[in-house]
Design an enzyme around this catalytic site. Structure first.
Site, PDB file in Angstrom:
ATOM      1  N   GLY A 111       0.813  -1.218   0.000  1.00 44.55           N
ATOM      2  CA  GLY A 111       0.000   0.000   0.000  1.00 44.55           C
ATOM      3  C   GLY A 111       0.844   1.264   0.000  1.00 44.55           C
ATOM      4  O   GLY A 111       0.531   2.241  -0.683  1.00 44.55           O
ATOM      5  N   CYS A 112       1.923   1.231   0.738  1.00 40.08           N
ATOM      6  CA  CYS A 112       2.742   2.435   0.912  1.00 40.08           C
ATOM      7  C   CYS A 112       3.560   2.783  -0.323  1.00 40.08           C
ATOM      8  O   CYS A 112       3.766   3.960  -0.627  1.00 40.08           O
ATOM      9  CB  CYS A 112       3.655   2.268   2.127  1.00 40.08           C
ATOM     10  SG  CYS A 112       2.715   1.947   3.642  1.00 40.08           S
TER      11      CYS A 112
END
Length: 158
Positions: A45-46
Site C-alpha cells: 500500500g505504501c
C-alpha cells in the site's frame, strides 16, 4: 489526545529526514504542507502511495505545496525506499511516534485476531498559515494523491 479538527493550528513537528537534517513545520511557514502518515516503507500500500505523490510532485510544486511522508521507519530505510522507487518527496522518520501521536495517526489496530499499535494511513493539508485545512483519516491509496492535489490547488487559489 483529542481528535484534530479543520481550522485548528497544526501540531508542530521536527523530524529527521532523508538526506540528513530535519524537516519541521516551523521551517515550512508560508508554504502549504501535505503531511501524510503511512505504516511502512516498501509495502503493497505504501509504495503505490509514495509513487502517486511523486508522479504529481511538479503539480504540487506549482501550488507552493511541500509533500512530506511520515512513517516509523528509520532515515536509512527511507533513503533505500527513495532510491529503489526514484521518489521525489520528503520522507521523515518518526521512530518514536511523537508526530503520529500528535496528529492522531498512531492507533490501535488488529490483524488476525491480535491487537497492536500502528499507523493509520492518514493525510493532513496544512495551510501556509499553519492551520489544518483538510484531514483524510483511514486513507485508501487509489486516487488519494489526486484528491489531495485538488484540495491543494483549491487552497492555493484562495
Amino acid at each position: 489526545m483529542s481528535e484534530l479538527a479543520i481550522g485548528q493550528p497544526a501540531p508542530a513537528f521536527a523530524l529527521p529526514r532523508d538526506g540528513g537534517g530535519t524537516v519541521s513545520l516551523a521551517d515550512l511557514k508560508g508554504k502549504t504542507v501535505v503531511l501524510y502518515f503511512y505504516p511502512k516503507d516498501d509495502t503493497s500500500g505504501c509504495t503505490p502511495e509514495a509513487i502517486d505523490f511523486t508522479s504529481l510532485a511538479a503539480e504540487f510544486e506549482k501550488t507552493g505545496t511541500v509533500v512530506i511522508g511520515v512513517s516509523p521507519d528509520t532515515v536509512a530505510k527511507h533513503e533505500k525506499f527513495i532510491a529503489k522507487h526514484s521518489l521525489s518527496l520528503i520522507l521523515a522518520a518518526d521512530t518514536d511516534q511523537v508526530a503520529a501521536n500528535a496528529y492522531g495517526a498512531w492507533k490501535e489496530k488488529s490483524m488476525y485476531g491480535r491487537s497492536y499499535m500502528g499507523i493509520e494511513r492518514s493525510t493532513f493539508l496544512i495551510g501556509a498559515d499553519g492551520i489544518l485545512r483538510q484531514i483524510w483519516p483511514k486513507v485508501k491509496v487509489k486516487g488519494h494523491a489526486e484528491e489531495v492535489l485538488a484540495a491543494a490547488r483549491a487552497l492555493s487559489a484562495t
